[in-house]
Design an enzyme around this catalytic site. Sequence first.
Site: not given
Ligand code: BGC
Length: 272
Positions: A157, A170
């Site tokens: 991410s 996260y």
């Molecule tokens: C998340 C999303 C988010 C995106 C950008 C991703 O890894 O799961 O919820 O919109 O990152 O912030």
Amino acid sequence: MRQNPNHRLSGQTCIVTGANSGIGKEVAMAMGRDCANVVVNYVTDPVGAEEVAHQIETNDNIAKAIALKADVSREDQVQEMFRVAKQHFGTVDILVNNAGLQRDAPFHEMTLEQWQLVLDVNLTGQFLCSREAVREFLSRGKVDYSCAMGKIICMSSVHQVIPWAGHVNYAASKGGVELLMKSMAQELGPKGIRINSVAPGAIQTPINRDAWETPEALNDLMKLIPYNRIGQPADIGAVTVWLATDESDYIHGATIFVDGGMTLYPGFTTNG
Ligand code: BGC
């Protein structure tokens, strides 16, 4: 439906975790379009997963697909998934560590359960699946249909580099994915195993519905995306498949950001 004339992954087998919806679903379909056999992994949505497997087989009559249930954070279930995948397709050539989730909370309210679940699925799950894939690659050895002995693609991410208030579990999990991927790549590259990450930005899927479902939210989101559009699962599917093909054979230990420029920190355009 778009067909890929290249059939770049013909004869190869791919496991995509969390493939019943969102990014994983599109990655699985894109793998199928390039003629890979696909294991559509899921944990809670058998109907969605069966539908993805069915669509892969009907879109392209070369690719075969099966839906397999496994919680990627459970060692026994991951091992059973690989056992059945090998029994069904002979071997595994490509792993896409896609399964991931969010359990958001302000830091001082975050429970240990919220922290643990996100780390278990997003990080430990990638470790467990990668370990089984590597064991299979090493015991099976080199193949004549792919430059690499096996390929692993970790779904990371932008939050492997962008801190994210209210989502520390996260962000910590994705920060972990970065060095898990790089350390595996350093260790396993000499054995012929090729490992990379894809780092999506804001992709229009159920996980971030709050960020795009109203015009106001979408407008706010655009302030974070220089290229000025929300991403689509197909943006990620195309890059992920490419990372599994020999076209990208010299890319190893890299993270490809697919984010419309979110990591350009557009807040600095007129500030700082
Ligand atoms: C998340 C999303 C988010 C995106 C950008 C991703 O890894 O799961 O919820 O919109 O990152 O912030």
